[in-house]
Design a protein around this motif. Structure first.
Motif, PDB file in Angstrom:
ATOM      1  N   ARG A 113      25.147  38.410  44.345  1.00 26.05           N
ATOM      2  CA  ARG A 113      26.451  38.978  44.716  1.00 26.05           C
ATOM      3  C   ARG A 113      26.343  39.745  46.034  1.00 26.05           C
ATOM      4  NH1 ARG A 113      28.355  43.873  44.320  1.00 26.05           N
ATOM      5  NH2 ARG A 113      26.813  44.626  42.826  1.00 26.05           N
ATOM      6  N   VAL A 114      25.310  40.575  46.162  1.00 23.71           N
ATOM      7  CA  VAL A 114      25.123  41.371  47.376  1.00 23.71           C
ATOM      8  C   VAL A 114      24.815  40.474  48.575  1.00 23.71           C
ATOM      9  CG1 VAL A 114      23.624  43.104  48.471  1.00 23.71           C
ATOM     10  CG2 VAL A 114      24.486  43.480  46.150  1.00 23.71           C
ATOM     11  N   GLU A 115      23.991  39.435  48.370  1.00 21.98           N
ATOM     12  CA  GLU A 115      23.680  38.493  49.455  1.00 21.98           C
ATOM     13  C   GLU A 115      24.942  37.850  50.015  1.00 21.98           C
ATOM     14  OE1 GLU A 115      20.949  35.611  47.893  1.00 21.98           O
ATOM     15  OE2 GLU A 115      19.250  36.992  47.959  1.00 21.98           O
ATOM     16  N   ARG A 116      25.929  37.658  49.161  1.00 18.29           N
ATOM     17  CA  ARG A 116      27.170  37.019  49.590  1.00 18.29           C
ATOM     18  C   ARG A 116      28.229  38.026  50.033  1.00 18.29           C
ATOM     19  NH1 ARG A 116      24.109  34.072  46.912  1.00 18.29           N
ATOM     20  NH2 ARG A 116      24.212  31.809  46.783  1.00 18.29           N
ATOM     21  N   GLY A 117      27.865  39.303  49.985  1.00 18.44           N
ATOM     22  CA  GLY A 117      28.779  40.347  50.453  1.00 18.44           C
ATOM     23  C   GLY A 117      29.971  40.576  49.556  1.00 18.44           C
ATOM     24  N   LEU A 118      29.826  40.277  48.271  1.00 19.34           N
ATOM     25  CA  LEU A 118      30.927  40.446  47.327  1.00 19.34           C
ATOM     26  C   LEU A 118      30.776  41.749  46.551  1.00 19.34           C
ATOM     27  CD1 LEU A 118      31.025  36.871  45.761  1.00 19.34           C
ATOM     28  CD2 LEU A 118      32.727  37.863  47.290  1.00 19.34           C
ATOM     29  N   SER A 119      31.872  42.441  46.354  1.00 19.64           N
ATOM     30  CA  SER A 119      31.864  43.598  45.460  1.00 19.64           C
ATOM     31  C   SER A 119      31.967  43.087  44.024  1.00 19.64           C
ATOM     32  CB  SER A 119      33.052  44.513  45.769  1.00 19.64           C
ATOM     33  OG  SER A 119      34.266  43.847  45.465  1.00 19.64           O
ATOM     34  N   GLN A 120      31.669  43.952  43.083  1.00 17.78           N
ATOM     35  CA  GLN A 120      31.842  43.575  41.676  1.00 17.78           C
ATOM     36  C   GLN A 120      33.288  43.188  41.418  1.00 17.78           C
ATOM     37  OE1 GLN A 120      30.520  46.766  39.159  1.00 17.78           O
ATOM     38  NE2 GLN A 120      28.380  46.123  39.260  1.00 17.78           N
ATOM     39  N   GLU A 121      34.193  43.919  42.014  1.00 11.79           N
ATOM     40  CA  GLU A 121      35.613  43.664  41.791  1.00 11.79           C
ATOM     41  C   GLU A 121      36.024  42.285  42.314  1.00 11.79           C
ATOM     42  OE1 GLU A 121      39.952  45.786  42.373  1.00 11.79           O
ATOM     43  OE2 GLU A 121      38.187  46.672  43.324  1.00 11.79           O
ATOM     44  N   ARG A 122      35.573  41.936  43.515  1.00 12.74           N
ATOM     45  CA  ARG A 122      35.927  40.625  44.083  1.00 12.74           C
ATOM     46  C   ARG A 122      35.313  39.490  43.277  1.00 12.74           C
ATOM     47  NH1 ARG A 122      39.008  40.702  48.460  1.00 12.74           N
ATOM     48  NH2 ARG A 122      38.886  42.474  49.838  1.00 12.74           N
ATOM     49  N   LEU A 123      34.057  39.664  42.839  1.00 10.91           N
ATOM     50  CA  LEU A 123      33.415  38.644  42.012  1.00 10.91           C
ATOM     51  C   LEU A 123      34.158  38.497  40.692  1.00 10.91           C
ATOM     52  CD1 LEU A 123      31.139  36.639  41.405  1.00 10.91           C
ATOM     53  CD2 LEU A 123      29.755  38.581  40.635  1.00 10.91           C
ATOM     54  N   ALA A 124      34.531  39.616  40.105  1.00 11.25           N
ATOM     55  CA  ALA A 124      35.244  39.585  38.831  1.00 11.25           C
ATOM     56  C   ALA A 124      36.598  38.888  38.971  1.00 11.25           C
ATOM     57  CB  ALA A 124      35.431  41.011  38.308  1.00 11.25           C
ATOM     58  N   LEU A 125      37.344  39.224  39.999  1.00  9.64           N
ATOM     59  CA  LEU A 125      38.655  38.600  40.213  1.00  9.64           C
ATOM     60  C   LEU A 125      38.526  37.094  40.435  1.00  9.64           C
ATOM     61  CD1 LEU A 125      40.439  41.207  42.499  1.00  9.64           C
ATOM     62  CD2 LEU A 125      41.094  40.546  40.180  1.00  9.64           C
ATOM     63  N   ALA A 126      37.569  36.698  41.252  1.00 12.01           N
ATOM     64  CA  ALA A 126      37.394  35.279  41.565  1.00 12.01           C
ATOM     65  C   ALA A 126      36.950  34.467  40.355  1.00 12.01           C
ATOM     66  CB  ALA A 126      36.387  35.113  42.695  1.00 12.01           C
TER      67      ALA A 126
END
Length: 84
Positions: free
Chosen positions: A15-28
């Motif tokens: 997740r961090v490597e892709r620059g995503l927050s937990q919130e953005r990953l969760a929404l997607a």
């Protein structure tokens, strides 16, 4: 290190490597943000369905989450909102 912890560390690293927050990953992925946090901390027995949703967004095979982590927990993303 148990399997839940390995999955959590690998998920956080990806997740961090892709620059995503937990919130953005969760929404997607259609998963609750707090559930993603519990998975990353290794305190949740994650479902196969959730793993599939998360890895689809991250663009990796599910098996990659089960690899033994070779490094410590990744650095945190900068806090705050991104500038537009």
């Amino acid at each position: 290190m148990n399997t839940r912890e390995s999955i959590g560390l690998n998920l956080r690293r990806l997740r961090v490597e892709r620059g995503l927050s937990q919130e953005r990953l969760a929404l997607a992925s259609g998963i609750d943000r707090s559930y993603v946090g519990r998975i990353e901390r290794g305190s949740e027995n994650v479902t196969v369905e959730a793993l599939e949703a998360l890895t689809t967004v991250l663009g990796v095979p599910v098996r990659q989450l089960f690899d033994e982590p070779t490094d410590a927990a990744p650095a945190r993303l900068p806090s705050g909102r991104r500038r537009k």
